[in-house]
Design a protein around this motif. Structure first.
Motif, PDB file in Angstrom:
ATOM      1  N   TYR A 115      28.332  55.239  42.628  1.00 37.73           N
ATOM      2  CA  TYR A 115      28.627  56.371  43.589  1.00 37.73           C
ATOM      3  C   TYR A 115      29.584  55.837  44.740  1.00 37.73           C
ATOM      4  N   THR A 116      29.515  54.449  45.129  1.00 35.49           N
ATOM      5  CA  THR A 116      30.586  53.979  46.136  1.00 35.49           C
ATOM      6  C   THR A 116      31.721  53.393  45.480  1.00 35.49           C
ATOM      7  N   GLY A 117      32.021  53.422  44.233  1.00 33.09           N
ATOM      8  CA  GLY A 117      33.061  52.937  43.521  1.00 33.09           C
ATOM      9  C   GLY A 117      33.244  51.374  43.635  1.00 33.09           C
ATOM     10  N   LYS A 118      31.846  50.686  43.924  1.00 38.16           N
ATOM     11  CA  LYS A 118      32.276  49.269  44.281  1.00 38.16           C
ATOM     12  C   LYS A 118      31.658  48.474  42.898  1.00 38.16           C
ATOM     13  N   LEU A 119      31.506  48.913  41.774  1.00 40.58           N
ATOM     14  CA  LEU A 119      31.031  48.326  40.657  1.00 40.58           C
ATOM     15  C   LEU A 119      31.812  47.361  40.302  1.00 40.58           C
ATOM     16  N   LYS A 120      33.354  47.637  40.225  1.00 44.27           N
ATOM     17  CA  LYS A 120      34.340  46.453  39.804  1.00 44.27           C
ATOM     18  C   LYS A 120      34.205  45.301  40.630  1.00 44.27           C
ATOM     19  N   ASP A 121      34.267  45.487  41.971  1.00 44.87           N
ATOM     20  CA  ASP A 121      34.236  44.553  42.910  1.00 44.87           C
ATOM     21  C   ASP A 121      33.189  43.586  42.734  1.00 44.87           C
ATOM     22  N   THR A 122      32.068  44.277  42.788  1.00 45.98           N
ATOM     23  CA  THR A 122      30.935  43.418  42.529  1.00 45.98           C
ATOM     24  C   THR A 122      30.747  42.659  41.173  1.00 45.98           C
ATOM     25  N   LEU A 123      31.127  43.155  40.126  1.00 44.41           N
ATOM     26  CA  LEU A 123      31.159  42.503  38.968  1.00 44.41           C
ATOM     27  C   LEU A 123      32.120  41.267  38.872  1.00 44.41           C
ATOM     28  N   LYS A 124      33.060  41.542  39.450  1.00 49.02           N
ATOM     29  CA  LYS A 124      34.241  40.336  39.645  1.00 49.02           C
ATOM     30  C   LYS A 124      33.521  39.384  40.708  1.00 49.02           C
ATOM     31  N   LYS A 125      33.043  39.574  41.882  1.00 55.10           N
ATOM     32  CA  LYS A 125      32.596  38.513  42.659  1.00 55.10           C
ATOM     33  C   LYS A 125      31.166  37.880  41.941  1.00 55.10           C
ATOM     34  N   MET A 126      30.436  38.624  41.101  1.00 54.48           N
ATOM     35  CA  MET A 126      29.466  37.937  40.578  1.00 54.48           C
ATOM     36  C   MET A 126      30.012  36.842  39.328  1.00 54.48           C
ATOM     37  N   ILE A 127      31.038  37.271  38.559  1.00 55.68           N
ATOM     38  CA  ILE A 127      31.703  36.378  37.656  1.00 55.68           C
ATOM     39  C   ILE A 127      32.525  35.202  38.333  1.00 55.68           C
ATOM     40  N   LEU A 128      32.984  35.501  39.505  1.00 57.53           N
ATOM     41  CA  LEU A 128      33.529  34.351  40.289  1.00 57.53           C
ATOM     42  C   LEU A 128      32.551  33.291  40.716  1.00 57.53           C
ATOM     43  N   SER A 129      31.188  34.004  41.080  1.00 58.46           N
ATOM     44  CA  SER A 129      30.212  33.062  41.746  1.00 58.46           C
ATOM     45  C   SER A 129      29.721  32.264  40.312  1.00 58.46           C
ATOM     46  N   LEU A 130      29.596  32.819  39.332  1.00 60.92           N
ATOM     47  CA  LEU A 130      29.110  32.066  38.190  1.00 60.92           C
ATOM     48  C   LEU A 130      30.084  30.907  37.609  1.00 60.92           C
ATOM     49  N   ILE A 131      31.365  31.290  37.934  1.00 63.51           N
ATOM     50  CA  ILE A 131      32.464  30.228  37.618  1.00 63.51           C
ATOM     51  C   ILE A 131      32.563  29.338  38.608  1.00 63.51           C
ATOM     52  N   ASN A 132      32.241  29.307  39.911  1.00 64.03           N
ATOM     53  CA  ASN A 132      32.192  28.556  41.009  1.00 64.03           C
ATOM     54  C   ASN A 132      30.882  27.656  40.659  1.00 64.03           C
ATOM     55  N   LEU A 133      29.746  28.400  40.216  1.00 62.62           N
ATOM     56  CA  LEU A 133      28.477  27.436  39.985  1.00 62.62           C
ATOM     57  C   LEU A 133      28.677  26.554  38.828  1.00 62.62           C
ATOM     58  N   LEU A 134      29.479  26.832  37.872  1.00 64.47           N
ATOM     59  CA  LEU A 134      29.813  26.300  36.601  1.00 64.47           C
ATOM     60  C   LEU A 134      30.723  25.165  37.099  1.00 64.47           C
ATOM     61  N   PHE A 135      31.725  25.176  37.920  1.00 65.76           N
ATOM     62  CA  PHE A 135      32.519  24.219  38.379  1.00 65.76           C
ATOM     63  C   PHE A 135      31.729  23.238  39.116  1.00 65.76           C
ATOM     64  N   HIS A 136      30.990  23.633  39.908  1.00 63.20           N
ATOM     65  CA  HIS A 136      30.067  22.873  40.806  1.00 63.20           C
ATOM     66  C   HIS A 136      29.368  21.873  39.957  1.00 63.20           C
ATOM     67  N   PHE A 137      28.681  22.409  38.521  1.00 60.16           N
ATOM     68  CA  PHE A 137      27.842  21.720  37.817  1.00 60.16           C
ATOM     69  C   PHE A 137      28.814  20.555  37.229  1.00 60.16           C
ATOM     70  N   LEU A 138      29.832  20.843  36.742  1.00 54.85           N
ATOM     71  CA  LEU A 138      30.981  19.863  36.162  1.00 54.85           C
ATOM     72  C   LEU A 138      31.330  19.035  37.239  1.00 54.85           C
ATOM     73  N   ASN A 139      31.494  19.113  38.326  1.00 51.89           N
ATOM     74  CA  ASN A 139      31.835  18.149  39.378  1.00 51.89           C
ATOM     75  C   ASN A 139      30.617  17.069  39.581  1.00 51.89           C
ATOM     76  N   GLN A 140      29.298  17.940  39.604  1.00 48.76           N
ATOM     77  CA  GLN A 140      28.302  16.831  39.632  1.00 48.76           C
ATOM     78  C   GLN A 140      28.371  15.786  38.480  1.00 48.76           C
ATOM     79  N   LEU A 141      28.536  16.266  37.218  1.00 44.38           N
ATOM     80  CA  LEU A 141      28.715  15.287  36.057  1.00 44.38           C
ATOM     81  C   LEU A 141      29.825  14.062  36.245  1.00 44.38           C
ATOM     82  N   GLY A 142      30.770  14.515  37.110  1.00 45.33           N
ATOM     83  CA  GLY A 142      31.808  13.443  37.403  1.00 45.33           C
ATOM     84  C   GLY A 142      32.922  13.958  37.975  1.00 45.33           C
ATOM     85  N   TYR A 143      33.373  13.656  39.261  1.00 48.20           N
ATOM     86  CA  TYR A 143      34.467  14.198  39.896  1.00 48.20           C
ATOM     87  C   TYR A 143      35.902  14.111  38.832  1.00 48.20           C
TER      88      TYR A 143
END
Length: 190
Positions: A115-143
């Motif tokens: 209704y508000t037209g925010k679906l695309k932005d929200t999905l993009k932010k969710m994907i970016l958050s998941l990518i950042n979480l993945l990178f954080h996990f990879l950094n924990q395995l070794g810098y």
């Protein structure tokens, strides 16, 4: 077939959903009265076992949403409403209501985003958050500097996540109705 506890339950969730949609909170008068009525009703109809069932249902109902409440995902009124539902209907019913409410809440959020037209932005932010979480996990395995450079490409400074508010009391009311309908149709998980 509408039983007394079903009628009390529908009255409880209708009042809660109404106030949550209108006032953005569920009054303690409603939730505490629901808990008290649930425990008293079960005690009268089931004696000591009914009392025990009401108390266990209340504790289970409160416990279901306690962690999301602590994490800031929902209000205290939503937690107390689930406690009242558990006190009136038992722990199994409150668990099923929580599951169905999550589905109703998801549909409400999706409808709001469309209704508000925010679906695309929200999905993009969710994907970016998941990518950042993945990178954080990879950094924990070794810098690794290469991983850090890739992560910086995906990270956008200054983007803040704005919390989406939905009146979850309405979602709980919808979930409750769905559980009652499913039960009337003979669909029982437990």
């Amino acid at each position: 077939m509408v039983t007394t506890n079903n009628a009390l339950l529908l009255l409880l969730v209708a009042a809660s959903g109404f106030f949550d949609a209108k006032e953005r909170k569920i009054p303690n008068k409603i939730t505490f009265t629901g808990i008290l009525i649930g425990i008293i009703f079960n005690s009268i109809t089931g004696g000591w076992m009914g009392l025990l069932e009401g108390v266990i249902g209340m504790v289970a109902g409160l416990a279901i949403f306690f962690l999301p409440f602590v994490m800031g995902g929902m209000g205290a009124g939503d937690v107390k409403l689930m406690g009242a539902i558990g006190a009136l209907m038992g722990w199994r019913f409150s668990l099923m209501t929580a599951l169905y409410s999550a589905l109703v809440g998801g549909v409400m959020v999706l409808g709001y985003l469309l209704y508000t037209g925010k679906l695309k932005d929200t999905l993009k932010k969710m994907i970016l958050s998941l990518i950042n979480l993945l990178f954080h996990f990879l950094n924990q395995l070794g810098y690794n500097e290469k991983i850090e450079r890739i992560q910086q490409r995906f990270t956008k400074d200054g983007q803040e996540y704005k919390k989406i508010y939905i009146p979850y009391g309405v979602a709980i009311a919808g979930g409750t109705v769905l559980v009652l309908v499913a039960s009337a149709q003979g669909f029982h998980i437990f």
